[in-house]
Write a protein that holds these residues in place. Structure first.
Motif, PDB file in Angstrom:
ATOM      1  N   GLY A 185      44.330  37.934  29.655  1.00 14.64           N
ATOM      2  CA  GLY A 185      44.201  37.233  28.165  1.00 14.64           C
ATOM      3  C   GLY A 185      44.043  35.755  27.980  1.00 14.64           C
ATOM      4  N   ASP A 186      43.496  35.203  26.942  1.00 16.17           N
ATOM      5  CA  ASP A 186      43.226  33.987  26.945  1.00 16.17           C
ATOM      6  C   ASP A 186      44.624  33.034  27.042  1.00 16.17           C
ATOM      7  OD1 ASP A 186      40.527  34.169  26.794  1.00 16.17           O
ATOM      8  OD2 ASP A 186      40.436  34.091  24.507  1.00 16.17           O
ATOM      9  N   SER A 187      45.684  33.807  26.617  1.00 18.53           N
ATOM     10  CA  SER A 187      47.065  33.242  26.574  1.00 18.53           C
ATOM     11  C   SER A 187      48.081  34.072  27.134  1.00 18.53           C
ATOM     12  CB  SER A 187      47.348  32.635  24.968  1.00 18.53           C
ATOM     13  OG  SER A 187      47.529  33.729  24.124  1.00 18.53           O
ATOM     14  N   TRP A 188      49.132  33.371  27.538  1.00 16.75           N
ATOM     15  CA  TRP A 188      50.337  34.041  27.739  1.00 16.75           C
ATOM     16  C   TRP A 188      51.104  34.577  26.475  1.00 16.75           C
ATOM     17  CZ3 TRP A 188      50.516  35.697  32.505  1.00 16.75           C
ATOM     18  CH2 TRP A 188      50.200  34.905  33.567  1.00 16.75           C
ATOM     19  N   ALA A 189      51.091  33.668  25.611  1.00 13.45           N
ATOM     20  CA  ALA A 189      51.841  33.708  24.272  1.00 13.45           C
ATOM     21  C   ALA A 189      51.232  32.750  23.239  1.00 13.45           C
ATOM     22  CB  ALA A 189      53.393  33.359  24.534  1.00 13.45           C
ATOM     23  N   ARG A 190      51.504  32.698  22.119  1.00 17.52           N
ATOM     24  CA  ARG A 190      50.897  31.670  21.159  1.00 17.52           C
ATOM     25  C   ARG A 190      51.135  30.405  21.685  1.00 17.52           C
ATOM     26  NH1 ARG A 190      51.948  32.602  15.120  1.00 17.52           N
ATOM     27  NH2 ARG A 190      50.733  34.313  15.691  1.00 17.52           N
ATOM     28  N   GLY A 191      50.091  29.648  21.749  1.00 13.99           N
ATOM     29  CA  GLY A 191      50.510  28.059  22.382  1.00 13.99           C
ATOM     30  C   GLY A 191      50.330  27.899  23.897  1.00 13.99           C
ATOM     31  N   TYR A 192      50.245  28.972  24.677  1.00 12.21           N
ATOM     32  CA  TYR A 192      50.162  28.639  26.065  1.00 12.21           C
ATOM     33  C   TYR A 192      49.051  29.390  26.662  1.00 12.21           C
ATOM     34  CZ  TYR A 192      55.156  27.234  25.502  1.00 12.21           C
ATOM     35  OH  TYR A 192      56.067  26.679  24.874  1.00 12.21           O
ATOM     36  N   ALA A 193      48.157  28.404  27.390  1.00 11.54           N
ATOM     37  CA  ALA A 193      46.897  28.930  27.791  1.00 11.54           C
ATOM     38  C   ALA A 193      47.103  29.823  29.034  1.00 11.54           C
ATOM     39  CB  ALA A 193      45.903  27.879  27.872  1.00 11.54           C
ATOM     40  N   ASN A 194      46.322  30.908  29.392  1.00  8.34           N
ATOM     41  CA  ASN A 194      46.559  31.493  30.657  1.00  8.34           C
ATOM     42  C   ASN A 194      45.648  30.794  31.913  1.00  8.34           C
ATOM     43  OD1 ASN A 194      47.027  33.432  32.696  1.00  8.34           O
ATOM     44  ND2 ASN A 194      45.955  35.073  31.433  1.00  8.34           N
ATOM     45  N   SER A 195      45.867  31.169  32.883  1.00 11.18           N
ATOM     46  CA  SER A 195      45.041  30.377  33.995  1.00 11.18           C
ATOM     47  C   SER A 195      43.555  30.833  34.021  1.00 11.18           C
ATOM     48  CB  SER A 195      45.736  30.791  35.364  1.00 11.18           C
ATOM     49  OG  SER A 195      44.857  30.781  36.510  1.00 11.18           O
ATOM     50  N   PRO A 196      42.631  29.849  34.322  1.00  8.19           N
ATOM     51  CA  PRO A 196      41.526  30.277  34.347  1.00  8.19           C
ATOM     52  C   PRO A 196      41.121  31.396  35.526  1.00  8.19           C
ATOM     53  CG  PRO A 196      41.224  27.956  34.119  1.00  8.19           C
ATOM     54  CD  PRO A 196      42.942  28.217  34.534  1.00  8.19           C
ATOM     55  N   ASP A 197      41.896  31.312  36.598  1.00  9.27           N
ATOM     56  CA  ASP A 197      41.685  32.308  37.452  1.00  9.27           C
ATOM     57  C   ASP A 197      42.076  33.614  37.207  1.00  9.27           C
ATOM     58  OD1 ASP A 197      40.711  30.384  39.311  1.00  9.27           O
ATOM     59  OD2 ASP A 197      42.364  30.558  40.854  1.00  9.27           O
ATOM     60  N   HIS A 198      43.160  33.656  36.222  1.00 15.33           N
ATOM     61  CA  HIS A 198      43.851  34.952  35.956  1.00 15.33           C
ATOM     62  C   HIS A 198      42.713  35.891  34.956  1.00 15.33           C
ATOM     63  CE1 HIS A 198      48.234  33.300  36.654  1.00 15.33           C
ATOM     64  NE2 HIS A 198      47.475  33.564  37.814  1.00 15.33           N
ATOM     65  N   ARG A 199      42.078  34.874  33.912  1.00 12.22           N
ATOM     66  CA  ARG A 199      41.324  35.413  33.185  1.00 12.22           C
ATOM     67  C   ARG A 199      39.880  35.963  33.737  1.00 12.22           C
ATOM     68  NH1 ARG A 199      42.045  30.279  30.401  1.00 12.22           N
ATOM     69  NH2 ARG A 199      39.974  29.704  30.659  1.00 12.22           N
ATOM     70  N   ALA A 200      39.407  35.044  34.666  1.00 10.41           N
ATOM     71  CA  ALA A 200      38.228  35.643  35.359  1.00 10.41           C
ATOM     72  C   ALA A 200      38.414  36.771  36.168  1.00 10.41           C
ATOM     73  CB  ALA A 200      37.780  34.487  36.285  1.00 10.41           C
ATOM     74  N   LEU A 201      39.487  36.866  37.025  1.00 10.01           N
ATOM     75  CA  LEU A 201      39.887  37.887  37.838  1.00 10.01           C
ATOM     76  C   LEU A 201      40.221  39.041  37.142  1.00 10.01           C
ATOM     77  CD1 LEU A 201      42.101  39.542  39.675  1.00 10.01           C
ATOM     78  CD2 LEU A 201      40.032  38.698  40.891  1.00 10.01           C
ATOM     79  N   GLY A 202      40.825  38.933  36.103  1.00 12.02           N
ATOM     80  CA  GLY A 202      41.331  40.138  35.660  1.00 12.02           C
ATOM     81  C   GLY A 202      40.336  41.032  34.903  1.00 12.02           C
ATOM     82  N   ARG A 203      39.238  40.092  34.186  1.00 12.20           N
ATOM     83  CA  ARG A 203      38.188  40.863  33.318  1.00 12.20           C
ATOM     84  C   ARG A 203      37.259  41.219  34.532  1.00 12.20           C
ATOM     85  NH1 ARG A 203      38.209  35.734  29.137  1.00 12.20           N
ATOM     86  NH2 ARG A 203      39.974  36.546  28.011  1.00 12.20           N
ATOM     87  N   ALA A 204      36.822  40.714  35.616  1.00  7.98           N
ATOM     88  CA  ALA A 204      35.852  41.114  36.530  1.00  7.98           C
ATOM     89  C   ALA A 204      36.587  42.487  37.116  1.00  7.98           C
ATOM     90  CB  ALA A 204      35.827  40.011  37.580  1.00  7.98           C
ATOM     91  N   ALA A 205      37.940  42.460  37.490  1.00  3.91           N
ATOM     92  CA  ALA A 205      38.425  43.513  38.031  1.00  3.91           C
ATOM     93  C   ALA A 205      38.474  44.883  37.124  1.00  3.91           C
ATOM     94  CB  ALA A 205      39.917  43.266  38.437  1.00  3.91           C
ATOM     95  N   LEU A 206      38.552  44.444  35.878  1.00  2.00           N
ATOM     96  CA  LEU A 206      38.410  45.812  35.121  1.00  2.00           C
ATOM     97  C   LEU A 206      37.143  46.299  34.892  1.00  2.00           C
ATOM     98  CD1 LEU A 206      40.400  47.481  32.938  1.00  2.00           C
ATOM     99  CD2 LEU A 206      39.574  45.967  31.098  1.00  2.00           C
ATOM    100  N   ASP A 207      35.946  45.416  34.953  1.00  2.00           N
ATOM    101  CA  ASP A 207      34.777  45.882  35.019  1.00  2.00           C
ATOM    102  C   ASP A 207      34.594  46.558  36.399  1.00  2.00           C
ATOM    103  OD1 ASP A 207      34.163  45.158  32.761  1.00  2.00           O
ATOM    104  OD2 ASP A 207      33.487  43.252  33.144  1.00  2.00           O
ATOM    105  N   ALA A 208      35.175  45.975  37.479  1.00  2.00           N
ATOM    106  CA  ALA A 208      34.979  46.592  38.615  1.00  2.00           C
ATOM    107  C   ALA A 208      35.338  48.051  38.831  1.00  2.00           C
ATOM    108  CB  ALA A 208      35.676  45.718  39.896  1.00  2.00           C
ATOM    109  N   VAL A 209      36.499  48.424  38.177  1.00  2.00           N
ATOM    110  CA  VAL A 209      37.133  49.832  38.232  1.00  2.00           C
ATOM    111  C   VAL A 209      35.859  50.687  37.823  1.00  2.00           C
ATOM    112  CG1 VAL A 209      38.837  51.282  37.124  1.00  2.00           C
ATOM    113  CG2 VAL A 209      39.277  49.087  37.657  1.00  2.00           C
ATOM    114  N   SER A 210      35.122  50.493  36.787  1.00  2.00           N
ATOM    115  CA  SER A 210      34.001  50.981  36.282  1.00  2.00           C
ATOM    116  C   SER A 210      32.938  51.185  37.193  1.00  2.00           C
ATOM    117  CB  SER A 210      33.421  50.762  34.989  1.00  2.00           C
ATOM    118  OG  SER A 210      34.384  51.014  33.993  1.00  2.00           O
ATOM    119  N   ASP A 211      32.697  49.846  37.760  1.00  3.18           N
ATOM    120  CA  ASP A 211      31.529  49.612  38.790  1.00  3.18           C
ATOM    121  C   ASP A 211      31.767  50.600  39.926  1.00  3.18           C
ATOM    122  OD1 ASP A 211      30.708  47.697  37.109  1.00  3.18           O
ATOM    123  OD2 ASP A 211      30.971  46.003  38.545  1.00  3.18           O
ATOM    124  N   ALA A 212      32.966  50.652  40.646  1.00  2.00           N
ATOM    125  CA  ALA A 212      33.359  51.499  41.877  1.00  2.00           C
ATOM    126  C   ALA A 212      32.880  52.949  41.597  1.00  2.00           C
ATOM    127  CB  ALA A 212      34.475  51.306  41.945  1.00  2.00           C
ATOM    128  N   GLY A 213      32.676  53.569  40.444  1.00  2.00           N
ATOM    129  CA  GLY A 213      32.615  54.956  40.092  1.00  2.00           C
ATOM    130  C   GLY A 213      31.013  54.991  39.951  1.00  2.00           C
TER     131      GLY A 213
END
Length: 236
Positions: free
Chosen positions: A117-145
């Motif tokens: 997600g964009d944040s850990w909690a209100r006012g705390y931004a998540n890491s750009p790497d975590h955002r990019a990796l997690g979203r790509a990985a969720l899409d990759a779960v579908s892509d793999a099939g």
């Protein structure tokens, strides 16, 4: 909050950096390996930009070694590092392709991801790497099939996991009881000694204990004194 499904035999954990798993999921991994499940790790980077004052050429191999040491404490020995640059991950087709390839190689029923997600909690931004990796990985779960999305992977048979479960989220839908696996989780995070040493003057074992006690505390609506919560996604 419901019990996370555990009627599966193989899972993979996909994250951006060494220590991402140990900060939030190691106690659950220890529970699953004790059940006899086959758990494997996929890391997009080697975390080479993660220690102030230590050049990437030295930090990368050190952090890989700490990750392998930490994984052993929770029963994991199979780890892949994909070699992407730390701090510069992009949610891209090449990243989706490489993660889909990893899913096809390992053929898991369950895929575990870190909060993207964009944040850990209100006012705390998540890491750009975590955002990019997690979203790509969720899409990759579908892509793999899907045999057509990445035709260059035609040598790897298509594979569809049943679920993806995201940890480190503020309000999960499911959880697992980790009351009996806090100790190996603490040992697993403590193995990242040089990394933690650079973050705080607090002794590393104390840092690790505090982190695990926080992330594996009680979860509202789930009957366990210590639990890890997840947001569960369903696939074919």
């Amino acid at each position: 909050m419901e019990q996370l499904p555990e009627d599966w035999d193989r899972g993979i954990v996909i994250v951006a950096h060494p220590d991402d798993i140990e900060y939030g999921a190691a106690a659950a991994v220890a529970r699953w390996t004790r059940q006899g499940k086959d758990i494997r790790y996929i890391l997009a980077t080697s975390g080479e930009a993660g220690i102030a004052g230590l050049p990437p050429a030295e930090s990368g191999p050190l952090r890989e070694a700490e990750e392998r040491a930490g994984a052993k404490h929770v029963g994991v020995t199979e780890i892949e590092f994909l070699g992407y640059p730390d701090g510069r991950l992009e949610e891209s087709i090449p990243l989706r392709r490489d993660l889909a390839a990893a899913i096809r190689r390992h053929r898991p029923e369950m895929v575990i991801l870190f909060n993207f997600g964009d944040s850990w909690a209100r006012g705390y931004a998540n890491s750009p790497d975590h955002r990019a990796l997690g979203r790509a990985a969720l899409d990759a779960v579908s892509d793999a099939g899907n045999e057509w999305i990445h035709p260059e992977l035609s040598d790897l048979p298509a594979w569809s996991p049943r679920w993806a479960a995201v940890y480190g989220v503020p309000n999960g839908s499911h959880a697992v009881d980790v009351t009996d696996t806090l100790a190996p989780a603490i040992d697993s995070l403590t193995a990242h000694h040089r990394y933690l040493e650079a973050l705080s003057p607090t002794p590393v074992p104390d840092q690790a204990r505090d982190v695990i006690n926080m992330t594996a505390g009680p979860k509202e609506g789930f009957p366990a004194p210590h639990a890890i919560s997840f947001e569960l996604y369903y696939f074919s």
